[in-house]
Design a protein around this motif. Structure first.
Motif, PDB file in Angstrom:
ATOM      1  N   LEU A  45       0.831  -1.191   0.000  1.00 26.41           N
ATOM      2  CA  LEU A  45       0.000   0.000   0.000  1.00 26.41           C
ATOM      3  C   LEU A  45       0.871   1.248   0.000  1.00 26.41           C
ATOM      4  CD1 LEU A  45      -2.708  -0.982   2.639  1.00 26.41           C
ATOM      5  CD2 LEU A  45      -3.154  -0.480   0.237  1.00 26.41           C
ATOM      6  N   TYR A  46       0.311   2.349  -0.470  1.00 29.85           N
ATOM      7  CA  TYR A  46       1.010   3.621  -0.409  1.00 29.85           C
ATOM      8  C   TYR A  46      -0.019   4.749  -0.353  1.00 29.85           C
ATOM      9  CZ  TYR A  46      -0.017   4.055  -5.427  1.00 29.85           C
ATOM     10  OH  TYR A  46      -0.653   4.138  -6.636  1.00 29.85           O
ATOM     11  N   GLY A  47       0.403   5.853   0.164  1.00 24.81           N
ATOM     12  CA  GLY A  47      -0.425   7.053   0.218  1.00 24.81           C
ATOM     13  C   GLY A  47       0.464   8.271   0.199  1.00 24.81           C
ATOM     14  N   GLY A  48      -0.054   9.392  -0.284  1.00 24.81           N
ATOM     15  CA  GLY A  48       0.772  10.588  -0.346  1.00 24.81           C
ATOM     16  C   GLY A  48      -0.007  11.802  -0.790  1.00 24.81           C
ATOM     17  N   GLN A  96      -3.465  10.978  -2.681  1.00 29.04           N
ATOM     18  CA  GLN A  96      -3.731   9.727  -3.382  1.00 29.04           C
ATOM     19  C   GLN A  96      -3.491   8.551  -2.444  1.00 29.04           C
ATOM     20  OE1 GLN A  96      -1.315  11.887  -4.682  1.00 29.04           O
ATOM     21  NE2 GLN A  96       0.570  10.917  -3.979  1.00 29.04           N
ATOM     22  N   LEU A  97      -4.176   7.449  -2.745  1.00 25.98           N
ATOM     23  CA  LEU A  97      -4.026   6.192  -2.005  1.00 25.98           C
ATOM     24  C   LEU A  97      -4.076   5.061  -3.022  1.00 25.98           C
ATOM     25  CD1 LEU A  97      -3.909   4.837   0.840  1.00 25.98           C
ATOM     26  CD2 LEU A  97      -6.392   4.657   0.701  1.00 25.98           C
ATOM     27  N   GLY A  98      -3.150   4.099  -2.899  1.00 24.84           N
ATOM     28  CA  GLY A  98      -3.117   3.032  -3.887  1.00 24.84           C
ATOM     29  C   GLY A  98      -2.452   1.775  -3.384  1.00 24.84           C
ATOM     30  N   TYR A  99      -2.436   0.759  -4.254  1.00 22.26           N
ATOM     31  CA  TYR A  99      -1.790  -0.522  -3.952  1.00 22.26           C
ATOM     32  C   TYR A  99      -1.081  -1.017  -5.206  1.00 22.26           C
ATOM     33  CZ  TYR A  99      -0.918  -5.289  -2.458  1.00 22.26           C
ATOM     34  OH  TYR A  99      -0.294  -6.472  -2.134  1.00 22.26           O
ATOM     35  N   ALA A 111      -3.499  -0.180  -8.514  1.00 25.42           N
ATOM     36  CA  ALA A 111      -4.692   0.656  -8.621  1.00 25.42           C
ATOM     37  C   ALA A 111      -4.504   1.855  -7.697  1.00 25.42           C
ATOM     38  CB  ALA A 111      -5.944  -0.122  -8.242  1.00 25.42           C
ATOM     39  N   GLU A 112      -5.059   3.011  -8.111  1.00 28.02           N
ATOM     40  CA  GLU A 112      -4.891   4.239  -7.340  1.00 28.02           C
ATOM     41  C   GLU A 112      -6.160   5.070  -7.397  1.00 28.02           C
ATOM     42  OE1 GLU A 112      -1.131   6.608  -7.453  1.00 28.02           O
ATOM     43  OE2 GLU A 112      -2.427   8.162  -8.318  1.00 28.02           O
ATOM     44  N   ALA A 113      -6.513   5.679  -6.269  1.00 32.26           N
ATOM     45  CA  ALA A 113      -7.600   6.652  -6.197  1.00 32.26           C
ATOM     46  C   ALA A 113      -7.031   7.955  -5.664  1.00 32.26           C
ATOM     47  CB  ALA A 113      -8.720   6.145  -5.289  1.00 32.26           C
ATOM     48  N   ASP A 114      -7.464   9.082  -6.245  1.00 32.85           N
ATOM     49  CA  ASP A 114      -6.992  10.381  -5.768  1.00 32.85           C
ATOM     50  C   ASP A 114      -8.146  11.358  -5.731  1.00 32.85           C
ATOM     51  OD1 ASP A 114      -6.223  12.525  -8.328  1.00 32.85           O
ATOM     52  OD2 ASP A 114      -6.831  10.490  -8.785  1.00 32.85           O
ATOM     53  N   ILE A 115      -8.017  12.390  -4.924  1.00 32.60           N
ATOM     54  CA  ILE A 115      -8.976  13.467  -4.843  1.00 32.60           C
ATOM     55  C   ILE A 115      -8.202  14.778  -4.854  1.00 32.60           C
ATOM     56  CG2 ILE A 115      -9.045  13.392  -2.325  1.00 32.60           C
ATOM     57  CD1 ILE A 115     -12.083  14.072  -4.552  1.00 32.60           C
ATOM     58  N   GLN A 116      -8.661  15.746  -5.656  1.00 31.20           N
ATOM     59  CA  GLN A 116      -7.913  16.976  -5.877  1.00 31.20           C
ATOM     60  C   GLN A 116      -8.787  18.198  -5.612  1.00 31.20           C
ATOM     61  OE1 GLN A 116      -4.952  14.724  -6.636  1.00 31.20           O
ATOM     62  NE2 GLN A 116      -4.509  16.809  -7.266  1.00 31.20           N
ATOM     63  N   ALA A 117      -8.295  19.111  -4.823  1.00 30.16           N
ATOM     64  CA  ALA A 117      -8.877  20.451  -4.787  1.00 30.16           C
ATOM     65  C   ALA A 117      -8.350  21.208  -5.997  1.00 30.16           C
ATOM     66  CB  ALA A 117      -8.505  21.176  -3.495  1.00 30.16           C
ATOM     67  N   THR A 144     -18.335  31.622 -18.299  1.00 32.66           N
ATOM     68  CA  THR A 144     -17.266  31.210 -17.387  1.00 32.66           C
ATOM     69  C   THR A 144     -17.456  29.744 -17.017  1.00 32.66           C
ATOM     70  OG1 THR A 144     -18.444  31.775 -15.353  1.00 32.66           O
ATOM     71  CG2 THR A 144     -17.152  33.522 -16.390  1.00 32.66           C
ATOM     72  N   LYS A 145     -16.347  29.077 -16.809  1.00 32.95           N
ATOM     73  CA  LYS A 145     -16.350  27.661 -16.415  1.00 32.95           C
ATOM     74  C   LYS A 145     -15.358  27.489 -15.269  1.00 32.95           C
ATOM     75  CE  LYS A 145     -17.806  24.330 -18.184  1.00 32.95           C
ATOM     76  NZ  LYS A 145     -17.247  23.382 -19.148  1.00 32.95           N
ATOM     77  N   LYS A 146     -15.756  26.707 -14.250  1.00 33.78           N
ATOM     78  CA  LYS A 146     -14.865  26.397 -13.142  1.00 33.78           C
ATOM     79  C   LYS A 146     -14.971  24.924 -12.799  1.00 33.78           C
ATOM     80  CE  LYS A 146     -14.129  28.589  -9.397  1.00 33.78           C
ATOM     81  NZ  LYS A 146     -12.655  28.626  -9.501  1.00 33.78           N
ATOM     82  N   VAL A 147     -13.834  24.343 -12.404  1.00 30.91           N
ATOM     83  CA  VAL A 147     -13.795  23.007 -11.809  1.00 30.91           C
ATOM     84  C   VAL A 147     -13.305  23.196 -10.380  1.00 30.91           C
ATOM     85  CG1 VAL A 147     -12.825  20.690 -11.918  1.00 30.91           C
ATOM     86  CG2 VAL A 147     -13.344  21.925 -14.034  1.00 30.91           C
ATOM     87  N   ASP A 148     -14.182  22.946  -9.402  1.00 29.31           N
ATOM     88  CA  ASP A 148     -13.844  23.187  -8.001  1.00 29.31           C
ATOM     89  C   ASP A 148     -13.030  22.046  -7.399  1.00 29.31           C
ATOM     90  OD1 ASP A 148     -15.098  25.676  -7.776  1.00 29.31           O
ATOM     91  OD2 ASP A 148     -17.042  24.739  -7.496  1.00 29.31           O
ATOM     92  N   TRP A 149     -13.327  20.820  -7.816  1.00 27.94           N
ATOM     93  CA  TRP A 149     -12.570  19.658  -7.349  1.00 27.94           C
ATOM     94  C   TRP A 149     -12.821  18.512  -8.326  1.00 27.94           C
ATOM     95  CZ3 TRP A 149     -15.468  15.300  -6.579  1.00 27.94           C
ATOM     96  CH2 TRP A 149     -16.820  15.487  -6.303  1.00 27.94           C
ATOM     97  N   PHE A 150     -11.911  17.556  -8.321  1.00 21.78           N
ATOM     98  CA  PHE A 150     -12.114  16.357  -9.131  1.00 21.78           C
ATOM     99  C   PHE A 150     -11.325  15.207  -8.520  1.00 21.78           C
ATOM    100  CE2 PHE A 150      -8.254  18.095 -10.909  1.00 21.78           C
ATOM    101  CZ  PHE A 150      -7.491  16.991 -11.274  1.00 21.78           C
ATOM    102  N   GLY A 151     -11.698  14.012  -8.932  1.00 21.67           N
ATOM    103  CA  GLY A 151     -11.005  12.819  -8.462  1.00 21.67           C
ATOM    104  C   GLY A 151     -10.992  11.764  -9.533  1.00 21.67           C
ATOM    105  N   THR A 152     -10.151  10.756  -9.351  1.00 23.28           N
ATOM    106  CA  THR A 152     -10.060   9.656 -10.304  1.00 23.28           C
ATOM    107  C   THR A 152      -9.899   8.339  -9.556  1.00 23.28           C
ATOM    108  OG1 THR A 152      -7.643   9.718 -10.535  1.00 23.28           O
ATOM    109  CG2 THR A 152      -8.920  11.169 -11.975  1.00 23.28           C
ATOM    110  N   VAL A 153     -10.295   7.263 -10.205  1.00 27.22           N
ATOM    111  CA  VAL A 153     -10.014   5.889  -9.763  1.00 27.22           C
ATOM    112  C   VAL A 153      -9.438   5.186 -10.977  1.00 27.22           C
ATOM    113  CG1 VAL A 153     -10.936   3.753  -8.827  1.00 27.22           C
ATOM    114  CG2 VAL A 153     -11.899   5.940  -8.090  1.00 27.22           C
TER     115      VAL A 153
END
Length: 572
Positions: A45-48, A96-99, A111-117, A144-153
């Motif tokens: 496992l790893y995280g960062g 991010q957190l993954g294995y 595999a990795e999941a992350d969440i971004q401000a 106008t267009k804004k992305v406030d947060w996003f994440g991926t798996v």
């Protein structure tokens, strides 16, 4: 006599030789060889955390305006279609957190999941002049267009070389999701009957704010230094596609301005408008990961008693020091100020140059007279996590989210905007431990506040003309206006803190805490306006900014839990 001495020497020599021979026959004990260092592996496992920059894919937005009623004019004006450019860009950061599982010396799957401000945004506009049976028109759009947060798996496929096992090149791809805010202002100003006085106009505002889903793909490099095998550094590229959004307008001012109602009746033509916008962007980011493998086998400490048991000195005494601490609290956020100053921030319409100079909406200092804001209070949950360097000094991270309303007051009286705040803080604290269970502390630190899900309301109001200004000479008391969108820039500030823990036992306690946060963000907005007495000017997009000193105090109370005394000793 000499024969006696010779006999003694001979006997000694024979005895020495026999002793040496006997010593050679004794068993020979050698210390066991040191075990070889474990082979490096990516398994576990790893995280960062990571930080980076996003930039757009030079996409195009498409839209159009059409009239759905004729109103008092008897005939509906013509509509139009347009295309505007869009180029998202801004800072991103998150965790991010993954294995990973290393199948052989050259293949790693994971595999990795992350969440971004995110503070990603774009701004585009277009204007089209047309003429029809009504007269000349100037139709315009401001988007106008804004992305406030996003994440991926995502899945990951990594390649390594046996000669460099701690360097991995990988590709990645998978599912993406994120919050997308799409604001659009529409306007049509026109002249009819050949008289400039008899001009009309309509404003519309389209809004989209929701979580979108899509896909992401990219790749990167990850390297683990030999001296720190549990840590790694990475550089990564990722392309994110969150699909398309559509903002549909609702006319905000269907009735004719009061000055025209006597001639035209109470109704003006009604229009519908739409804007389609893709949300696609690239990201480049750097990060650090901590690796651990909770599923690894634990090596036995001895070979089942094959070696003799040797008792050493008793271990040194370790007290009940608890280095980790978590607090769960309820907090009240009370702005000490919250009253903003509203400024004209630049050119509003090409034909007018600076609205502040030519329209007289502002004074010489650029301030829109009589315009201000008011920021609401909030009650929120709060989570604190701390690590004690020793019994007195600690480092604490504070995390919460807070909703706030920003009310327009004075000449911009309206329910201006609503926003969510994410204001993490890092504190250095000194704890007084001379009073037993009663443990007061002081702290100082830094706060970084980012804002997301900022939305404006559809209120319509008027900005008054300054006496003697060119537009005031038309006899119109105010420019009819509505806010199109608002964004709040991230803000840094200092934090001061005072509190007390009362420990019920070694682990549990109660906490009361007061913080002051220096929070002074800048709000940027666009006001859509038109002048009924001067329709040839078209839509006027007035960019404004609000200097918003919030400077809240945060009063909180809750539970404290300390743990980890059997795991780690004090750092110092």
């Amino acid at each position: 006599m000499k024969y006696f001495v010779r006999g003694v020497i001979a006997a000694l020599m024979v005895g020495s030789a026999g002793a040496a021979a006997s010593a050679a026959d004794l068993p020979h004990y050698k210390a066991p060889p040191a075990p070889p260092p474990p082979a490096f592996t990516w398994t576990g496992l790893y995280g960062g955390v990571n930080i980076g920059y996003a930039f757009g894919a030079s996409s195009q937005e498409t839209g159009g305006l059409s009239y759905i009623s004729a109103g008092a004019l008897g005939v509906a004006p013509l509509g139009s279609a347009w295309t505007t450019g869009q180029n998202l860009q801004g800072v991103v950061g998150g965790g991010q957190l993954g294995y990973n599982y290393q199948f052989n010396p050259w293949l790693v799957l994971g595999a990795e999941a992350d969440i971004q401000a995110a503070d990603i945004g774009s701004h585009g506009n277009a204007a089209i002049g047309i003429a029809d049976a009504i007269g000349p028109h100037l139709q315009s759009v401001n988007s106008t267009k804004k992305v406030d947060w996003f994440g991926t798996v995502r899945g990951r496929v990594g390649l390594t070389l046996p000669s460099m096992p701690n360097l991995m090149v990988y590709g990645t791809g998978g599912f993406a999701y994120g919050q997308v805010v799409h604001n659009v202002g529409f306007a049509d100003n026109y002249t009819f009957g050949g008289a400039a006085l008899f001009g009309g106009g309509a404003l519309g505002h389209g809004y989209y704010d929701d979580t979108r889903v899509g896909w992401a793909a990219g790749g990167g490099l990850e390297w683990s230094p030999s001296m720190f095998p549990s840590w790694s550094l990475k550089a990564e590229y990722l392309y994110v596609d969150l699909g398309n959004t559509r903002a549909n307008s609702v006319p905000l001012n269907g009735g004719a301005p009061a000055i025209l109602q006597g001639a035209l009746g109470p109704t003006m033509p009604q229009f519908a408008a739409t804007q389609n916008s893709p949300t696609r962007f690239h990201t480049v980011r750097a990060g650090v990961n901590w690796h651990f493998d909770p599923f690894a086998a634990i090596a036995p400490s001895s070979a089942g008693g094959a070696l003799p048991s040797v008792k050493g000195p008793p271990p040194a005494f370790v007290d009940s020091y608890q280095p980790f601490q978590v607090r769960l609290k309820v907090a009240g956020v009370i702005p000490l100020d919250g009253h903003g100053t509203v400024f004209d921030s630049g050119a509003g319409y090409p034909g007018l140059g600076s609205i502040g100079r030519l329209s007289g909406l502002t004074g010489a200092n650029g301030v829109i007279a009589g315009a201000s804001t008011n920021t609401s209070s909030a009650i929120i949950p709060m989570l604190d996590a701390a690590y004690y360097l020793n019994k007195n000094w600690a480092i604490e991270a504070i995390c919460c989210v807070a909703p706030h309303h920003i009310q327009g007051t004075g000449t911009i009286a309206s329910d201006f905007a609503r926003a969510w705040l994410f204001p993490p803080s890092v504190m250095l604290q000194y704890h007084v431990t001379n009073f037993g269970a009663f443990q007061p502390y002081l702290g100082v630190g830094v706060n970084f506040t980012t804002f997301w899900n900022t939305r404006v309301n559809n209120d319509t109001w008027g900005i008054p003309m300054a006496p003697g200004s060119p537009l005031a000479g038309l006899g119109i008391p105010a420019v009819l206006s509505t806010f199109q969108y608002a964004t709040v820039a991230p803000s840094w500030g200092v934090v001061g803190q005072a509190g007390v823990d009362y420990m019920l036992n070694d682990h549990w306690g109660v906490n009361v805490d007061v913080k002051y946060i220096g929070l002074h963000p800048m709000v940027h907005s666009t006001v859509i306006s038109f002048v009924p007495g001067a329709p040839a000017l078209g839509a006027i997009f007035i960019p404004v900014k609000v200097s918003l000193p919030i400077n809240p105090i945060v009063i909180s109370a809750g539970l404290t839990y300390r743990f980890g005394g059997s795991l780690l000793s004090p750092l110092f």
